[in-house]
Structures are given as structure tokens and as C-alpha cells.
Write an enzyme that holds these catalytic residues in place. Structure first.
Site, short mmCIF file in Angstrom:
data_model
loop_
_atom_site.label_atom_id
_atom_site.label_comp_id
_atom_site.label_asym_id
_atom_site.label_seq_id
_atom_site.Cartn_x
_atom_site.Cartn_y
_atom_site.Cartn_z
N CYS A 1 0.83 -1.22 0.00
CA CYS A 1 0.00 0.00 0.00
C CYS A 1 0.86 1.27 0.00
O CYS A 1 1.63 1.49 0.93
CB CYS A 1 -0.90 -0.08 1.24
SG CYS A 1 -1.58 1.47 1.80
N CYS B 1 0.26 3.68 2.91
CA CYS B 1 0.80 3.09 4.15
C CYS B 1 2.28 3.44 4.29
O CYS B 1 2.76 3.71 5.39
CB CYS B 1 0.65 1.58 4.14
SG CYS B 1 -1.08 1.04 4.11
#
Length: 106
Positions: A27, A30
């Protein structure tokens, strides 16, 4: 003398507030949260533990808190959710949220 590592449940049920970053290695947002969490950890010091939970390695933890998207940040204290948000949260905002919620409950 080393104490055994606490389980996730023991951590979030403790007196010390815990900010959990539910993330995934694939991600992009993230990855953006990592330096933000490091800055936040320096600013809040010992007031809060910050832990990261990989949703791909810990699907039960993610599903038990209805984590639908990553990153999702959840602030726990004594097993209660004090705050949660999905997406990237700027360091100054995260610090304010922690200060507001932690001083209120401590």
C-alpha cells in the site's frame, strides 16, 4: 531481565494508550504513514505506544475491527476505541488527536 512480548489484546487492553496502524506492505499511502508515525512517536513520547499490524499477516485482527481499507489508524485505551480514521493523517493532526484523547482519559 526480559519480559515476554505482550499479545495484541494485552496491549490494547492496557493502561497505556496504543495507536495501531493497520497497514499492508503493498500500500502506497501506508508507506507514507511510516515517517509520520516516527515523527508522532517522538512528539508524544511515552504517552502512547505505536504499533503496526500487517493486515495480510493478521487478517483476524483487521476483520475484528472492521478494517476495510489501509492505512487505518485506531487509538485504543483499556480495550476501548478512542479514535479511528482511514487514510494518511498528517503528523501535527495525529499528535493533536493523541494529546486530546489521551489527556482526556488519563
Amino acid at each position: 531481565m526480559t519480559s515476554k512480548p505482550k499479545t495484541f489484546q494485552e496491549l490494547i487492553n492496557g493502561e497505556t494508550p496504543v495507536l495501531v496502524d493497520f497497514f499492508a506492505t503493498w500500500c502506497g499511502p501506508c508507506k507514507m504513514m511510516q515517517p509520520i508515525l516516527e515523527v508522532t512517536a517522538k512528539q508524544v513520547g511515552e504517552k502512547v505506544k505505536i504499533i503496526k499490524v500487517d493486515v495480510d499477516k493478521n487478517p483476524l485482527a483487521a476483520s475484528s475491527y472492521q478494517v476495510r481499507g489501509v492505512p487505518t489508524l485506531i487509538l485504543f485505551q483499556k480495550g476501548q476505541i478512542l479514535w479511528r480514521e482511514s487514510g494518511v493523517v498528517p503528523a501535527h493532526q495525529l499528535t493533536q488527536i493523541i494529546e486530546k484523547n489521551v489527556t482526556k482519559t488519563a
